[in-house]
Design a protein around this motif. Structure first.
Motif, short mmCIF file in Angstrom:
data_model
loop_
_atom_site.label_atom_id
_atom_site.label_comp_id
_atom_site.label_asym_id
_atom_site.label_seq_id
_atom_site.Cartn_x
_atom_site.Cartn_y
_atom_site.Cartn_z
N UNK A 64 34.28 31.80 30.38
CA UNK A 64 34.04 32.63 29.09
C UNK A 64 35.00 33.88 29.27
N UNK A 65 34.74 34.37 30.14
CA UNK A 65 35.69 35.87 30.43
C UNK A 65 37.21 35.40 30.33
N UNK A 66 37.82 34.53 30.91
CA UNK A 66 39.24 34.02 30.65
C UNK A 66 39.28 33.81 29.25
N UNK A 67 38.73 32.90 28.66
CA UNK A 67 39.10 32.66 27.27
C UNK A 67 38.84 33.96 26.25
N UNK A 68 38.03 35.06 26.83
CA UNK A 68 37.90 36.07 25.76
C UNK A 68 39.09 37.11 25.98
N UNK A 69 39.88 36.82 26.97
CA UNK A 69 41.00 37.93 27.42
C UNK A 69 42.08 37.56 26.45
N UNK A 70 42.94 38.55 26.36
CA UNK A 70 44.12 38.35 25.66
C UNK A 70 45.56 38.28 26.54
N UNK A 71 45.27 38.31 27.86
CA UNK A 71 46.32 38.23 28.86
C UNK A 71 45.64 37.99 30.22
N UNK A 72 46.22 37.11 31.04
CA UNK A 72 45.60 36.60 32.61
C UNK A 72 46.67 37.25 33.42
N UNK A 73 46.77 37.96 34.44
CA UNK A 73 47.64 38.47 35.17
C UNK A 73 47.18 37.82 36.60
N UNK A 74 48.24 37.07 37.30
CA UNK A 74 48.16 36.59 38.50
C UNK A 74 49.23 36.24 39.29
N UNK A 75 49.42 36.16 40.76
CA UNK A 75 50.47 36.00 41.50
C UNK A 75 51.17 34.51 41.58
N UNK A 76 52.29 34.47 41.73
CA UNK A 76 53.12 33.20 41.97
C UNK A 76 52.38 32.10 42.12
N UNK A 77 52.10 31.07 41.26
CA UNK A 77 51.40 30.09 41.62
C UNK A 77 52.23 28.72 42.50
N UNK A 78 53.53 29.22 42.90
CA UNK A 78 53.95 28.36 43.72
C UNK A 78 54.25 29.03 45.29
N UNK A 79 54.05 30.23 45.46
CA UNK A 79 54.43 30.93 46.72
C UNK A 79 53.25 31.75 47.13
N UNK A 80 52.36 32.20 46.43
CA UNK A 80 51.18 33.16 46.84
C UNK A 80 49.91 32.28 46.58
N UNK A 81 49.32 32.56 47.89
CA UNK A 81 48.15 31.96 48.28
C UNK A 81 47.02 32.10 47.21
N UNK A 82 46.72 33.59 46.57
CA UNK A 82 45.86 33.64 45.54
C UNK A 82 46.56 32.86 44.26
N UNK A 83 47.84 32.95 44.04
CA UNK A 83 48.20 32.22 42.78
C UNK A 83 48.20 30.76 42.90
N UNK A 84 48.36 30.22 44.13
CA UNK A 84 48.18 28.81 43.86
C UNK A 84 46.73 28.30 43.86
N UNK A 85 45.99 29.03 44.23
CA UNK A 85 44.34 28.64 44.37
C UNK A 85 43.98 28.96 42.73
N UNK A 86 44.54 30.01 42.20
CA UNK A 86 43.92 30.35 40.88
C UNK A 86 44.42 29.50 39.94
N UNK A 87 45.83 28.92 39.93
CA UNK A 87 46.29 27.85 39.01
C UNK A 87 45.27 26.64 39.25
#
Length: 198
Positions: free
Chosen positions: A104-127
């Motif tokens: 719900x929080x993600x869908x209510x946002x107008x932008x979602x910021x995160x690190x590179x989903x190819x090389x960053x640990x958090x980015x890969x996981x968050x994707x």
């Protein structure tokens, strides 16, 4: 003055900054480093970047040890970091205690910021979390990725969005002015990463 060259995941940047002055005063050695997505930092090491110390995920350090790129006798765990949710400092903290409230929080946002989903640990996981929640299509056009979590959080802090949300390592959130740590990702979507120096 001699300088210590560090290659590190962005999660350790705040830690190194906190101890740098005391280390330099005691050892007489300056501390320099490059901090970013661990995959990108590993690529620099493998390409021959002059490096004295690495701070990567424990799994990556173990792999590099088997390849002879680091001295296995120097391997030391330095901390565990939770992948966490952030908002801009002027926003209310949304509930993210379970998958439904996070969705719900993600869908209510107008932008979602995160690190590179190819090389960053958090980015890969968050994707993978976005996919598991089934919100990738709904968030199309709102996803904003950056080379690492620190740059993602800095961009969110200064961005034009009315209701942004972000996700990266907790240490990158708390060391970035203008953003606030909400909470770690909830159970079933969480990731706690052990960082290791060598």
């Amino acid at each position: 003055m001699a300088a210590l060259s560090i290659l590190s995941g962005g999660a350790a940047n705040g830690y190194v900054d906190a101890i740098k002055a005391a280390f330099t005063a005691e050892a007489g050695i300056d501390v320099g480093g490059i901090f970013g997505a661990v995959g990108a930092m590993r690529a620099k090491l493998e390409a021959g970047h002059p490096t004295d110390i690495v701070i990567f995920t424990s799994a990556m350090v173990a792999d590099l040890a088997t390849k002879g790129l680091i001295d296995p006798s120097t391997v030391t765990n330095v901390g565990r970091v939770a992948t966490s949710v952030a908002v801009r400092a002027d926003r209310a903290l949304p509930p993210v205690s379970d998958g439904e409230s996070l969705k719900a929080a993600l869908l209510a946002s107008d932008a979602v910021y995160f690190p590179d989903p190819a090389t960053a640990t958090a980015g890969i996981h968050f994707a993978a979390v976005l996919e598991k929640l089934g919100v990738l299509a709904a968030l199309d056009g709102r996803l904003k990725t950056f080379p690492n979590g620190a740059t993602a959080m800095a961009a969110m802090a200064k961005g034009p969005d009315a209701n942004p949300i972000g996700c990266t390592q907790a240490t990158e959130i708390i060391s970035t002015p203008g953003v606030t740590l909400v909470a770690p990702l909830p159970d079933g979507f969480d990731l706690v990463t052990t960082y290791t120096a060598a």
